[in-house]
Scaffold this active site. Structure first.
Site, mmCIF file in Angstrom:
data_model
loop_
_atom_site.group_PDB
_atom_site.id
_atom_site.type_symbol
_atom_site.label_atom_id
_atom_site.label_comp_id
_atom_site.label_asym_id
_atom_site.label_seq_id
_atom_site.Cartn_x
_atom_site.Cartn_y
_atom_site.Cartn_z
ATOM 1 N N GLU A 184 1.345 -103.568 81.799
ATOM 2 C CA GLU A 184 1.512 -104.640 81.084
ATOM 3 C C GLU A 184 2.034 -106.311 81.858
ATOM 4 O O GLU A 184 2.623 -106.813 80.745
ATOM 5 C CB GLU A 184 2.091 -104.394 80.087
ATOM 6 C CG GLU A 184 3.676 -103.804 79.528
ATOM 7 C CD GLU A 184 3.794 -102.969 78.901
ATOM 8 O OE1 GLU A 184 3.706 -104.370 77.558
ATOM 9 O OE2 GLU A 184 4.108 -102.422 78.652
ATOM 10 N N HIS B 1 7.771 -90.966 76.718
ATOM 11 C CA HIS B 1 7.704 -91.953 77.082
ATOM 12 C C HIS B 1 9.341 -92.570 76.798
ATOM 13 O O HIS B 1 9.975 -91.819 75.812
ATOM 14 C CB HIS B 1 6.791 -92.701 76.421
ATOM 15 C CG HIS B 1 7.151 -93.939 76.543
ATOM 16 N ND1 HIS B 1 7.262 -95.048 77.417
ATOM 17 C CD2 HIS B 1 7.322 -95.227 75.719
ATOM 18 C CE1 HIS B 1 7.455 -96.302 77.393
ATOM 19 N NE2 HIS B 1 7.581 -96.673 75.908
ATOM 20 N N SER C 282 2.715 -99.503 72.914
ATOM 21 C CA SER C 282 2.714 -100.413 71.547
ATOM 22 C C SER C 282 1.597 -100.948 71.429
ATOM 23 O O SER C 282 1.106 -101.039 72.239
ATOM 24 C CB SER C 282 3.872 -101.167 72.074
ATOM 25 O OG SER C 282 5.194 -101.166 71.587
ATOM 26 N N SER D 173 9.524 -99.860 65.689
ATOM 27 C CA SER D 173 8.512 -99.390 67.094
ATOM 28 C C SER D 173 8.942 -97.896 66.546
ATOM 29 O O SER D 173 7.528 -97.140 67.090
ATOM 30 C CB SER D 173 8.922 -100.480 68.456
ATOM 31 O OG SER D 173 9.984 -100.706 68.504
ATOM 32 N N CYS E 205 2.580 -99.506 76.837
ATOM 33 C CA CYS E 205 2.816 -98.389 77.752
ATOM 34 C C CYS E 205 2.011 -97.723 78.159
ATOM 35 O O CYS E 205 2.076 -96.273 79.348
ATOM 36 C CB CYS E 205 4.277 -97.575 77.127
ATOM 37 S SG CYS E 205 5.663 -99.422 76.980
HETATM 38 N N1 CAA Z 1 28.776 -96.010 69.587
HETATM 39 C C1 CAA Z 1 27.678 -94.784 68.583
HETATM 40 N N2 CAA Z 1 26.739 -95.017 68.683
HETATM 41 C C2 CAA Z 1 25.948 -97.152 67.507
HETATM 42 C C3 CAA Z 1 27.503 -97.554 68.160
HETATM 43 C C4 CAA Z 1 28.578 -96.988 68.428
HETATM 44 N N3 CAA Z 1 30.036 -97.782 68.057
HETATM 45 N N4 CAA Z 1 26.688 -98.536 67.163
HETATM 46 C C5 CAA Z 1 25.764 -98.222 66.859
HETATM 47 N N5 CAA Z 1 25.128 -96.874 67.447
HETATM 48 C C6 CAA Z 1 23.884 -96.295 67.439
HETATM 49 C C7 CAA Z 1 23.287 -96.646 65.951
HETATM 50 O O1 CAA Z 1 23.426 -95.529 65.644
HETATM 51 C C8 CAA Z 1 21.626 -96.211 66.558
HETATM 52 O O2 CAA Z 1 21.503 -94.800 66.551
HETATM 53 P P1 CAA Z 1 20.087 -94.398 65.724
HETATM 54 O O3 CAA Z 1 19.383 -94.910 66.087
HETATM 55 O O4 CAA Z 1 20.237 -92.886 66.229
HETATM 56 O O5 CAA Z 1 20.588 -94.316 63.674
HETATM 57 C C9 CAA Z 1 21.516 -96.820 67.633
HETATM 58 O O6 CAA Z 1 22.668 -97.067 68.198
HETATM 59 C C10 CAA Z 1 20.898 -98.695 67.967
HETATM 60 O O7 CAA Z 1 21.358 -98.950 66.797
HETATM 61 P P2 CAA Z 1 20.917 -100.385 66.597
HETATM 62 O O8 CAA Z 1 19.939 -99.765 65.845
HETATM 63 O O9 CAA Z 1 21.486 -101.090 65.467
HETATM 64 O O10 CAA Z 1 20.685 -100.622 66.842
HETATM 65 P P3 CAA Z 1 19.863 -102.741 67.906
HETATM 66 O O11 CAA Z 1 18.783 -102.937 66.134
HETATM 67 O O12 CAA Z 1 20.705 -103.691 68.623
HETATM 68 O O13 CAA Z 1 18.464 -102.371 68.222
HETATM 69 C C11 CAA Z 1 16.168 -101.114 69.846
HETATM 70 C C12 CAA Z 1 18.111 -100.625 69.051
HETATM 71 C C13 CAA Z 1 15.880 -101.625 68.874
HETATM 72 C C14 CAA Z 1 16.253 -99.662 70.255
HETATM 73 C C15 CAA Z 1 16.250 -102.606 70.227
HETATM 74 O O14 CAA Z 1 17.303 -102.015 71.328
HETATM 75 C C16 CAA Z 1 14.484 -102.794 71.092
HETATM 76 O O15 CAA Z 1 14.203 -103.980 70.241
HETATM 77 N N6 CAA Z 1 14.789 -102.097 71.869
HETATM 78 C C17 CAA Z 1 13.166 -102.607 72.657
HETATM 79 C C18 CAA Z 1 12.145 -101.744 71.169
HETATM 80 C C19 CAA Z 1 11.943 -100.598 71.889
HETATM 81 O O16 CAA Z 1 12.505 -99.595 72.732
HETATM 82 N N7 CAA Z 1 11.547 -99.636 70.915
HETATM 83 C C20 CAA Z 1 11.287 -98.218 71.331
HETATM 84 C C21 CAA Z 1 10.091 -97.603 70.959
HETATM 85 S S1 CAA Z 1 8.406 -98.267 71.415
HETATM 86 C C22 CAA Z 1 8.168 -98.666 72.899
HETATM 87 O O17 CAA Z 1 8.363 -96.929 73.045
HETATM 88 C C23 CAA Z 1 6.898 -99.265 73.339
HETATM 89 C C24 CAA Z 1 8.280 -99.678 74.475
HETATM 90 O O18 CAA Z 1 8.184 -99.537 75.282
HETATM 91 C C25 CAA Z 1 8.379 -101.039 74.280
#
Ligand code: CAA
Length: 384
Positions: free
Chosen positions: A79, A233, A308, A201, A111
């Site tokens: 992609e 994945h 996605s 996602s 992906c």
């Molecule tokens: N200590 C330990 N853990 C902590 C913490 C701390 N101090 N602070 C936060 N966390 C944990 C949270 O509890 C959370 O855990 P859970 O998901 O188990 O509840 C985790 O850390 C992440 O916290 P947030 O959800 O608050 O993080 P965020 O809002 O910054 O977003 C994300 C995380 C959604 C993965 C973001 O990085 C993102 O958008 N990434 C890109 C999209 C992605 O990878 N999507 C995956 C599915 S899509 C797919 O698979 C296709 C692809 O390749 C993209």
């Protein structure tokens, strides 16, 4: 006739970023990145690497004078295509010195593209068992500096040789797949970084996995205990745990413990590289095969591919008698250990130095003595 993966190889550039340092620079608790997201390091892609160079540099590790001659097709899942018209596979076929009498095609669906390429390869070899298909899956996962997705960046390439009577793993016939129109992650043609609704996602990924697992069970009467491991994945390694948690209560205590150990083995390399998009599931597979000493020939593995947008597939592999010897040829840990660590400032500078403007005749920062395929720059609108 049995068809599957005869060989597999992985390539990633020689630079990485430490995610504790990134967390400190972004004023985030490092535990969020290393525990909450499950990432320790991420590959940094210099401006002389792209999907084509990384795919080719992976393929060069498994091609020999002998098997090169029997490749009848090249399918390239990505992609991060380098051209809106020309297939990345055509650039790759030339760099790999393949026969001109092949189909060299690029496949795109986020992906999931690498898995579609693998399934097409299997079907082609079933009809033409005297030929092999080279499958490449390579990407640059790029969200942008100081975005929520930044910690889930990465990049690299996977190459797989698909053949009859494969030495590594047979791809079993039954699989289940699904498509859904969802705006969870996408990249309009004018953009070099993805747009994403990260939480959506993650939810869609989990939903599609649970749905397809149920469908697979109905179709095949399979039980969780039939599988020695699941590989996923891994956009970030915690995603694998979230997915497995959807079905783990179907396993007895001993089996659940074993599946969690296998999951950890499958996450080891992704923790250090980050997301590879199309190649990510296959890096998990490689990691599982190298890091889980308990796996045996004859074991069955379940693999979940998610792209996605969205497209997903659940399919299974059966490990072959020589799989340990084949997998031992890959020196992944050594390659990861040999990488050079960049500071956050160096990574940010690299991020801004990508050469996306084809109207300029410019050279990239490629190492002049490199033995690998490199993107040297633009000349008269052509990518060299
Ligand atoms: N200590 C330990 N853990 C902590 C913490 C701390 N101090 N602070 C936060 N966390 C944990 C949270 O509890 C959370 O855990 P859970 O998901 O188990 O509840 C985790 O850390 C992440 O916290 P947030 O959800 O608050 O993080 P965020 O809002 O910054 O977003 C994300 C995380 C959604 C993965 C973001 O990085 C993102 O958008 N990434 C890109 C999209 C992605 O990878 N999507 C995956 C599915 S899509 C797919 O698979 C296709 C692809 O390749 C993209």
């Amino acid at each position: 006739m049995e068809v599957g993966i005869d060989k597999i190889a992985f390539y990633t550039p020689k630079y990485y970023l430490d995610l504790v340092e990134l967390a400190q620079a972004r004023d985030v608790d490092p535990n969020k990145f290393t525990i909450g997201i499950g990432q320790d390091q991420q590959a940094v892609i210099p401006n002389y690497e792209d999907a084509v160079t990384m795919g080719v540099n992976a393929a060069n590790q498994i091609l020999t004078d002998d098997n090169r001659q029997s490749i009848g097709q090249l399918y390239f899942g990505t992609e991060s295509g380098v051209d809106n018209s020309k297939s990345a596979a055509i650039f790759a076929a030339k760099l790999l010195n393949l026969s001109p009498y092949i189909r060299a095609m690029e496949v795109k669906e986020a992906c999931y593209g690498g898995t579609f390429a693998l399934m097409m390869a299997r079907d082609y070899v079933k009809l033409h068992p005297d030929q092999k298909v080279l499958v490449l899956a390579a990407d640059v996962a790029r969200y942008g500096l100081d975005t929520p997705g930044e910690v889930t960046q990465g990049g690299g390439g996977i190459a797989m040789l698909v053949s009859a009577q494969p030495k590594l793993a047979v791809i079993e016939d039954e699989s289940v797949f699904a498509s859904r129109d969802v705006a969870d992650f996408w990249r309009p043609v004018d953009r070099m970084a993805a747009l994403v609704d990260g939480h959506l996602s993650t939810e869609i990924y989990k939903e599609m996995f649970a749905d397809l697992w149920q469908r697979y069970q109905k179709q095949t009467q399979a039980e969780i205990g039939n599988f020695a491991a699941f590989a996923f994945h891994l956009p970030y390694t915690k995603m694998g745990k979230k997915a497995l948690d959807e079905i783990i209560d179907q396993a007895d205590e001993q089996q659940a413990e074993r599946l969690l150990e296998a999951l950890k083995a499958s996450q080891a390399y992704a923790r250090r590289v980050g997301n590879l998009y199309t190649g990510s599931l296959y890096l998990s597979l490689l990691s599982l095969l190298q890091q889980d000493a308990a796996l045996q020939a004859g074991d069955r593995l379940a693999l979940f591919s998610y792209g996605s947008g969205a497209e997903a597939e659940l399919f299974t592999l059966k490990l072959q008698k020589d799989f340990k010897q084949i997998i031992a040829q890959q020196k992944v840990e050594e390659a990861l250990d040999a990488r050079q660590r960049l500071s956050v400032a160096e990574y940010e500078a690299d991020f801004q130095k990508q050469l996306y403007d084809s109207s300029q005749n410019v050279e990239s920062d490629y190492p002049k003595d490199s033995q690998d395929a490199v993107f040297t720059g633009w000349r008269d609108g052509q990518r060299i």
